[in-house]
Design an enzyme around this catalytic site. Structure first.
Site, PDB file in Angstrom:
ATOM      1  N   GLU A 294       0.889  -1.174   0.000  1.00 17.37           N
ATOM      2  CA  GLU A 294       0.000   0.000   0.000  1.00 17.37           C
ATOM      3  C   GLU A 294       0.913   1.205   0.000  1.00 17.37           C
ATOM      4  O   GLU A 294       1.784   1.326   0.869  1.00 17.37           O
ATOM      5  CB  GLU A 294      -0.920  -0.021   1.218  1.00 17.37           C
ATOM      6  CG  GLU A 294      -2.016   1.040   1.173  1.00 17.37           C
ATOM      7  CD  GLU A 294      -1.668   2.286   1.955  1.00 17.37           C
ATOM      8  OE1 GLU A 294      -1.504   3.348   1.305  1.00 17.37           O
ATOM      9  OE2 GLU A 294      -1.545   2.205   3.181  1.00 17.37           O
ATOM     10  N   CYS A 328      -2.093   8.145   4.554  1.00 15.33           N
ATOM     11  CA  CYS A 328      -2.187   7.789   3.137  1.00 15.33           C
ATOM     12  C   CYS A 328      -3.532   8.212   2.550  1.00 15.33           C
ATOM     13  O   CYS A 328      -3.648   8.462   1.358  1.00 15.33           O
ATOM     14  CB  CYS A 328      -2.025   6.279   2.966  1.00 15.33           C
ATOM     15  SG  CYS A 328      -0.525   5.614   3.702  1.00 15.33           S
TER      16      CYS A 328
END
Length: 543
Positions: A294, A328
């Site tokens: 990720e 994120c």
């Protein structure tokens, strides 16, 4: 040896404490912070059964008070990476042959240790080491890591229970899920203690042994996680915690024939380099390594002309500036229709004027420091360039690193929807807004989809269901986690599995069975009870 089909405790999301004034949890957390600040810890690497101290000690300081020393960690070198790999391989046979319910018990115990006796120590370490306020630490280093551990145990049992539905007469078909052949490398980021805990434990839960390298700026809390894992009963060598420079670590790990997979969260550039390196070394490995990552995001929020201005403004303030935008998933570009812009601007400016910025020890501070000087310099350069390029600064724009790495929540207004701060990941408290003509909604959706290479999170605010439906369809590839009438952050394990595609990663969804499946290699077994003794089939017979 016990045999049986065991039911695990049904997982539930860990309740989030609010730390309101006068609450018992507030007092306990404040005491844990005082205790942590009053001592200097000496943090070793954990390799096999050893606590490794190299003597090459590097300091750890709060980002909001960089002159204060929380402690020191012992930095290693390539030899320690080799040592950790050997420890992982040495522990592998005993660990992967341990009954699954024994592995489950270890990690369920770890979850309850964090939820109970370690809760305040874990949160205090995250608050001090990563400059998270009390609430942001609570949802991360207490609740989310507990949820990861408990729900992943459930997913593990579901994976093991999946079997071929049909065997046929005289045949028994079954499937077993084997750990990967080799060791798994977990490379974890600074911004979430929960991610730092999940990346090594998810593969370990499925019977793999792990070499874990955290970001240097997260080591203070990583040490507490390791303390929990050891108390919970994780055997020596199953999770090996090392502090070695990234390129040096990679040179050893990615050239090792027993490298079986990587569990990664970090920057897109680093992940692409890792992928390329693995590809170049592919003939060296026993198996094709699992690559799970990720990475970055340029997360968006768009309002339709029917949206409530105050709701959208609140979503932007929370989505863009909680934990200083170092998520994120943080909102970093917003698209606002012309009919709502003045109201949204008014509400945002009012909210931001009331926000306090400072150290995490003062629970009245909503905004704290960015993680380190490197991040500070990168973020402030974007702000300076925007000012020089004539963008309007709606709020913030100031910064100071004399005591801590403080950057004000900054809102920029651009007339160019392809301006740098609309396209590039900043990973800080900077939100850029583009105001579109209120009747150009569909064209703006196309713009949102095409502006950034990332596809992690996004949100649509609309009271018009047709508009919400259109956005959901048009932006189906623009975000792996999509929100309707909510901010684009705050994914909860078991509710919104997290991950994105495009330049944002492999979308293997942390907090879901999908992710756990990546750490096993299935073997199908067919057993025939009465074995044929004649090669001839009936069709060979004469008419």
């Amino acid at each position: 040896m016990l045999k049986g089909f065991f039911n695990i405790p049904e997982p539930k999301n860990e309740p989030v404490f609010d730390y309101a004034p006068g609450s018992a949890e507030r007092a306990k957390l404040q005491e844990a912070i005082r205790e942590a600040r009053a001592m200097e810890v000496d943090i070793p690497m954990y390799i096999g059964s050893e606590e490794v101290r190299t003597g090459n000690k590097l300091p750890l300081s709060p980002p909001h008070d960089h002159q204060h020393i929380l402690g020191y960690f012992h930095e290693g070198d390539k030899s320690h990476v080799e040592q950790a790999i050997n420890a992982a391989l040495g522990a592998k046979e005993a660990w992967e042959t341990m009954e699954w319910e024994q592995r489950a018990a270890i990690f369920l115990k770890a979850a309850d240790l964090i939820a109970g006796p370690y809760r305040y120590k874990m949160n205090a370490a995250t608050m001090l080491g990563q400059s998270k306020n009390a609430y942001q630490a609570e949802i991360d280093s207490a609740c989310e890591i507990v949820d990861f551990l408990k729900f992943n145990v459930k997913y593990m049992t579901e994976i093991y229970s999946q079997q071929p539905p049909i065997s046929g007469n005289g045949v028994w078909n079954r499937t077993e899920q084997r750990p990967l052949e080799g060791f798994v490398f977990a490379l974890t980021p600074f911004n979430f203690t929960a991610i730092a805990g999940n990346l090594p434990t998810a593969p370990a839960m499925m019977g793999n042994t792990v070499v874990w390298k955290p970001a240097y700026t997260q080591i203070y809390a990583a040490q507490v996680l390791m303390e929990v894992f050891k108390e919970a009963g994780v055997p020596d060598g199953v999770i090996n915690l090392i502090y070695v420079d990234g390129p040096a670590t990679g040179e050893v790990v990615f050239n090792h024939p027993d490298f079986a997979g990587i569990h990664f969260t970090g920057s897109t550039a680093v992940f692409q380099t890792i992928w390329k390196t693995i590809g170049e070394n592919i003939t060296k490995y026993k198996s094709y390594p699992r690559i799970v990552g990720e990475t970055g995001g340029k997360d968006f929020m768009i309002a339709h002309k029917s949206a409530h201005a105050k709701q959208f403004a609140t979503g932007l303030v929370r989505g863009a500036f909680e934990f200083q935008g170092q998520k994120c998933s943080a909102a970093s570009r917003a698209y606002i229709p012309s009919n709502l812009w003045e109201d949204v601007k008014k509400y945002m400016v009012e909210d931001l004027a009331s926000i306090k910025m400072g150290g995490t020890e003062d629970f009245g501070n909503f905004v704290n420091a960015v993680i380190d000087e490197k991040a500070f310099d990168r973020i402030t350069k974007y702000i300076d360039n925007a000012k020089a390029d004539g963008l309007e600064v709606i709020a913030g724009g100031n910064y100071d690193k004399s005591k801590g790495y403080f950057v004000e929540p900054t809102v920029l207004l651009t007339k160019d929807p392809m301006y740098t701060t609309m396209c590039e990941e900043i990973f800080g408290p900077v939100l850029t807004i583009y105001v579109y003509e209120e009747n150009n909604f569909e064209a703006t959706l196309e713009l949102v989809d095409q502006t950034s290479p990332y596809a992690l999170t996004g949100a649509i605010f609309s009271q018009d269901r047709y508009a919400a439906q259109l956005a959901t369809q048009k932006l189906r590839n623009a975000a792996g986690n999509f929100y309707i009438n909510d901010k684009c952050t705050g994914a909860v394990v078991g509710q919104q599995p997290f991950g994105g595609a495009r330049a944002s990663g492999t979308n293997d969804k942390a907090g879901a069975m999908i992710n756990m499946l990546r750490w096993v290699s299935p073997r199908t077994i067919k057993e025939t009870f009465v074995t044929p003794t004649d090669y001839r089939y009936p069709f060979l017979g004469e008419d």
